[in-house]
Each structure stands twice: as C-alpha cells, then as structure tokens.
Design an enzyme around this catalytic site. Structure first.
Site, PDB file in Angstrom:
ATOM      1  N   GLY A 232       0.825  -1.208   0.000  1.00  0.00           N
ATOM      2  CA  GLY A 232       0.000   0.000   0.000  1.00  0.00           C
ATOM      3  C   GLY A 232       0.852   1.248   0.000  1.00  0.00           C
ATOM      4  N   SER A 233       0.309   2.305   0.596  1.00  0.00           N
ATOM      5  CA  SER A 233       0.964   3.610   0.521  1.00  0.00           C
ATOM      6  C   SER A 233       2.171   3.689   1.462  1.00  0.00           C
ATOM      7  CB  SER A 233      -0.031   4.706   0.914  1.00  0.00           C
ATOM      8  OG  SER A 233      -0.284   4.617   2.300  1.00  0.00           O
ATOM      9  N   GLY A 237       2.742   2.112   5.250  1.00  0.00           N
ATOM     10  CA  GLY A 237       3.894   1.246   5.536  1.00  0.00           C
ATOM     11  C   GLY A 237       4.715   1.758   6.702  1.00  0.00           C
ATOM     12  N   GLU A 254       5.780  -3.569   0.828  1.00  0.00           N
ATOM     13  CA  GLU A 254       5.789  -3.308  -0.616  1.00  0.00           C
ATOM     14  C   GLU A 254       4.942  -2.052  -0.806  1.00  0.00           C
ATOM     15  OE1 GLU A 254       4.750  -2.903  -4.174  1.00  0.00           O
ATOM     16  OE2 GLU A 254       3.552  -4.718  -3.918  1.00  0.00           O
ATOM     17  N   CYS A 288       1.350  -0.494  -8.665  1.00  0.00           N
ATOM     18  CA  CYS A 288       2.540   0.060  -8.013  1.00  0.00           C
ATOM     19  C   CYS A 288       3.711   0.049  -8.983  1.00  0.00           C
ATOM     20  CB  CYS A 288       2.850  -0.691  -6.730  1.00  0.00           C
ATOM     21  SG  CYS A 288       3.030  -2.421  -6.996  1.00  0.00           S
TER      22      CYS A 288
HETATM   23  C1  UN1 Z   1       0.936  -3.962  -7.422  1.00  0.00           C
HETATM   24  O1  UN1 Z   1       0.582  -3.073  -8.192  1.00  0.00           O
HETATM   25  O2  UN1 Z   1       0.804  -3.830  -6.179  1.00  0.00           O
HETATM   26  O3  UN1 Z   1       4.373  -6.463 -11.670  1.00  0.00           O
HETATM   27  C2  UN1 Z   1       1.436  -5.291  -7.863  1.00  0.00           C
HETATM   28  C3  UN1 Z   1       3.163  -6.194 -11.750  1.00  0.00           C
HETATM   29  C4  UN1 Z   1       2.185  -7.149 -11.117  1.00  0.00           C
HETATM   30  C5  UN1 Z   1       2.012  -6.850  -9.677  1.00  0.00           C
HETATM   31  C6  UN1 Z   1       1.714  -5.432  -9.323  1.00  0.00           C
HETATM   32  N1  UN1 Z   1       2.686  -8.483 -11.281  1.00  0.00           N
HETATM   33  O4  UN1 Z   1       2.741  -5.205 -12.336  1.00  0.00           O
END
Ligand code: UN1
Length: 500
Positions: A232-233, A237, A254, A288
């Site tokens: 998340g953000s 975290g 993450e 992300c």
């Molecule tokens: C995310 O956006 O939290 O590599 C995960 C990727 C995907 C996972 C993204 N396998 O874009």
C-alpha cells in the site's frame, strides 16, 4: 453478466451483501454493490488467537503435505478463474483481461509454492571443532498478517499466503476496505479447500478481517502476529513498520513506486511504444509498477513522443467488463481529483499536458473515468517525485545515459525501472551497481507485469520487502543454527580453554 450475477457466481447470497455498515461500490458505475458487516477489534483479536491455535497445529504438518493444501487451492482457483477475474474487475475496475491475469498470478504462485514445499532447504556448514557438525534449519514462524491494497485485491495476498502456508504459517488478511468482496470470495474458496484437505487443516488457517484501518492496527499490536506483509501507501507502511518495531515484529513492506523507463537512441521504438502504453495506462495507471516517468534521449524524442501522444488519443476508455476496453475507471472520485491536482501542479512547474480530465462523464454516473495524460516536462520537477495513483506519464529529455540514470534514481521510491536500448554497453551499465537502484530493473520490457518467479519489491520508500519468487520464502520462516557434537570431547569454539 449483470453485477448481481457476477457476485452470485462467486458464491455470494443476497443476505450476505446487505445489512452491514461497510459500503462497497463498484468503480464500473459508482453504484453500491454491498453493505458488509465489519469486524470489531475484539473480534479481530479473537481471530488472531484462533490463527495462533491453528499455527500450533499447522507447524507440525509436514511441509510437502502443506504443499498439498496449496496445490488444491491452485486447482480451485483454476476452476474459479473466470468468476473471480470478473469479480476483481467489478470491485476494483481493472479491465477483465487484467482481472483474469491477476487470478492467473495467484495460480502461478500456488504452483511455485507447491514445488517449494519440498525445497525449504537449509545449509550444512563446516564446523571448526572436531566431531561436530553444523547446519541451518528453517522452521515455521507464526501467524502471518497480510494487508493488501485495492489495486491488486487478490494476487498479493496469494504471493504471501501461498508461501506462508507451505512455510507453516496461518494467514490473516486485512484487504482494502474498498475491495473486501474479492477477499471474501477467496476465503470461500479456501474453506472449500480446507474441507477437501481433511482434518489436518486447522480451523482459522486462513481468515479475512472486514473493515477499516483499526483492524490493521489490531494485527500490528497483537504479539501473536509474527509477521506483517503490507502492500500500500508509504504512510501506511511507515505506520505498520513503527508499530511492529515497538515489539520487534517482522515486516515485509511493498509500498510506493515511481517507475521510469529510459529510451536510448538505439531503442526499438515500435516495441518501446507498445511497452509504454501498456505500462502507463494499464490498470488505469493504478499499479505500483505503473510507468510514471519516461526519460527519452534527445535524439529520439521527436520520433517517439508525438506518436505516443497520438496513441493516447485513440485509447478505448470505458466499461472494464466490455470487450475491447483498454482503460477502465479509477477507483473513485477522490483518485480523479488527485489526478487533476497533480496535472495542475505539473502545469505550474512548466509542464505541457496532453489529455487528462474526466472521461465519459455523461454515461457513467458516479464513476470516475479519466483520460490518460502525457505531460512533457522541462526537467524532473517536484511533482515527478510523487506517486499519483492515476494514468499520468511525465516525459523528460536526456543527453547522456549517466544523467538519465541519475534522474531515474533521484526519486524517493525504488520499485521498478527499465531501459529500452539495443546497445549492450548501455543495458549492462543500467543493470550494474552504478545503474538502477530499484528492486526490479528490466531491459526492453516495461516496468510492470512482473512474473511470480522473481522476488518482487524494492528499495528506499518502497519499503525493502521481497515477496513472491526466488528465496522470498525465507521471510516467512525462522532460521535456526544447529551445532551437534558427536564426539566424546567438549572443545570450545575460538580455541578457548576453560578447565575446571
Ligand atoms: C501492485 O501493483 O501492487 O508487476 C502489484 C506487476 C504485477 C504486480 C503489481 N505483477 O505489475
């Protein structure tokens, strides 16, 4: 399929979807699809205690047998792929292809974890003492709390859960309050798996907490949660890390990404163009790993950027459940407003904005559809250091690769990165110690769409955690060093004499 049909196909009855206090809307049209009952903190604590009881049993089940549980989970997910994929689309708004892709990512990590369940290897180590042996053993760690974000409502749970389960750790899941239905649907699948598996699947092996932030805080506060893996953000975290560090609990974080692509003079521009569009507008810019910064060599800028702007103009934006749509909605109106604010700031910092603003405002009621935006920037300004969870791609020029790498590394986040180049000197520099500082660095593919076989995560504000493939499993186990004396003497290490 209607929204109700999608919900029913995932096993929800009408009674379950009403009467509670947590309103769940679909970003497809902004309408409410459920009002769920929320767990109290007291209930969360009781669930954690139950997970711990499950741990005491699960840790003694042989790892390959635990792998069998995950194998059955993978089989069930294969059967449910279409239903769960459609539910992912309904609840978080990503296009159906990406909803299905997310379920496939769950299946892939289950396959990985099944093999892993027979490979939780330790080392044997040479002892300095005669008649002694040393080894390293990996044991189950305890309850694993998983906190997930709305944009990938199910796959990150599975990266964590599939590993945690084979490693001997029960899992308690706090999904985003924006996407609890997908989590509940997965829990239903796990309950079916437990029934098939038999008695050695303890009650409380997987559980879902429905509600808001205080449930995450209940997990960070509870001593029986050994590990928290949070996606998340950055502020979330930091809060998890601060709370966990008070009791020296383990975290796997993450967090934000601010991912760049460097396009070098030798790049295959056709390929680069396709990679840019997928990684910048896929999931409506809400991964992300989304491409947010494009760093283009001045010699190829004019051959690439006008074509990119043109490609953006023709993007099919619309209902993510419909065939042919490539860009679905943002999660909610707040996300659209954050996108508008970032574009205003970019303009005030000298940017030229192409696209942006609300799309389909007439036909989609309360939903927040956005036109993806490209922003040509004179240099890497303040706004480019922030992750705005929306389809905004900032573009800047560079002259030397060293300068481009410096720009790419200059932001606080360190998740993913890539270079398009056919010059091996450039690509190897990019992957070297003096190259990208991110957890993921790619050549001639975009920054998003990682496969499960590699470790996933990144440095700096991204949080430093690694999930999914490679040896990420080690974070879910405790390492024990064993020294065994099979001699009739008692020599001390370091040659110490201690006669009495
Ligand atoms: C995310 O956006 O939290 O590599 C995960 C990727 C995907 C996972 C993204 N396998 O874009």
């Amino acid at each position: 399929m209607s929204h109700m049909e999608i919900l029913k196909a995932s096993g929800f009855g009408e009674a379950e979807l009403g009467g509670g206090t947590l309103s769940v809307a679909t970003p497809v049209d902004g309408s409410e699809i459920a009002k769920l009952s929320e767990h109290s903190v007291a209930e969360a604590n009781a669930m954690i205690d139950k997970a711990h009881d499950a741990f005491l049993k699960w840790r003694t089940v042989p790892a390959p047998r635990r792998g069998e549980y995950v194998r059955l989970l993978g089989e069930e997910l294969r059967r449910e792929k279409d239903n769960l994929g459609a539910l992912v689309t309904l609840e978080c708004g990503k296009i159906l292809q990406e909803g299905l892709g997310e379920v496939q990512e769950m299946i892939d990590i289950c396959d990985f974890a099944v093999g892993l369940s027979r490979q939780l290897y330790g080392l044997t180590i040479a002892s300095e003492r005669p008649g002694h042996s040393m080894r390293e053993t990996w044991h189950p760690m305890g309850v694993c709390g998983v906190i997930t974000a709305f944009n990938f409502p199910v796959a990150p749970w599975c990266w964590n859960a599939a590993l945690a389960l084979v490693c001997g750790d029960p899992v308690i899941w706090k999904p985003s309050e924006k996407t609890p239905l997908t989590a509940l649907a997965v829990q239903k699948i796990c309950e079916r798996v437990s029934a098939q598996f038999g008695d050695d699947a303890p009650d409380g092996l997987t559980q879902v907490l429905v509600g808001e932030r205080e449930l995450g805080e209940a997990m960070t506060a509870h001593k029986k949660v050994a590990i928290i893996s949070a996606t998340g953000s950055v502020p979330m975290g930091r809060a998890v890390a601060a709370d966990m560090s008070k009791r020296l609990g383990k975290t796997i974080l993450e967090l934000g990404g601010n991912n760049a692509m460097i396009v070098a003079p030798s790049a295959d521009l056709e390929m680069a163009l396709r990679a840019i569009v997928f990684s910048a507008v896929g999931t409506a810019g809400q991964r992300c790993t989304t491409l947010r910064r494009l760093i283009v060599h001045e010699d190829v800028y004019d051959a690439l950027v006008p074509r990119l702007i043109k490609a953006y103009e023709g993007l099919p934006i619309g209902d993510p459940l419909a065939d042919g749509t490539l860009v679905g909605p943002l999660i909610d109106d707040q996300a659209l407003r954050a996108m508008d604010a970032a574009l205003e700031k970019a303009k005030s910092e000298g940017g030229t904005v192409h696209g942006g603003g609300q799309a389909l405002s007439d036909s989609h009621g309360a939903a927040a559809y956005a036109n993806p935006a490209i922003v040509e920037m004179p240099s890497q300004s303040e706004i480019m250091h922030h992750e705005t969870f929306a389809p905004i791609l900032y573009v800047v020029k560079y002259k030397t690769l060293e300068q481009a790498i410096e720009m790419q590394n200059e932001v606080p986040q360190g998740l993913s990165s890539c270079i398009f180049s056919t010059d091996v000197r450039e690509t190897e520099l990019f992957l070297s110690a003096a190259g990208s500082d991110c957890g993921i660095a790619n050549v001639n593919i975009g920054p998003s769409g990682a496969e499960i076989g590699g470790a996933f995560g990144g440095e700096k504000d991204t949080g430093g955690g690694r999930e999914s493939g490679s040896d990420a499993w080690k974070a879910y186990m405790r390492r024990q060093t064993n020294t065994v004396n099979y001699s009739r003497e008692l020599p001390l290490a370091q040659g110490i004499k201690f006669d009495f």
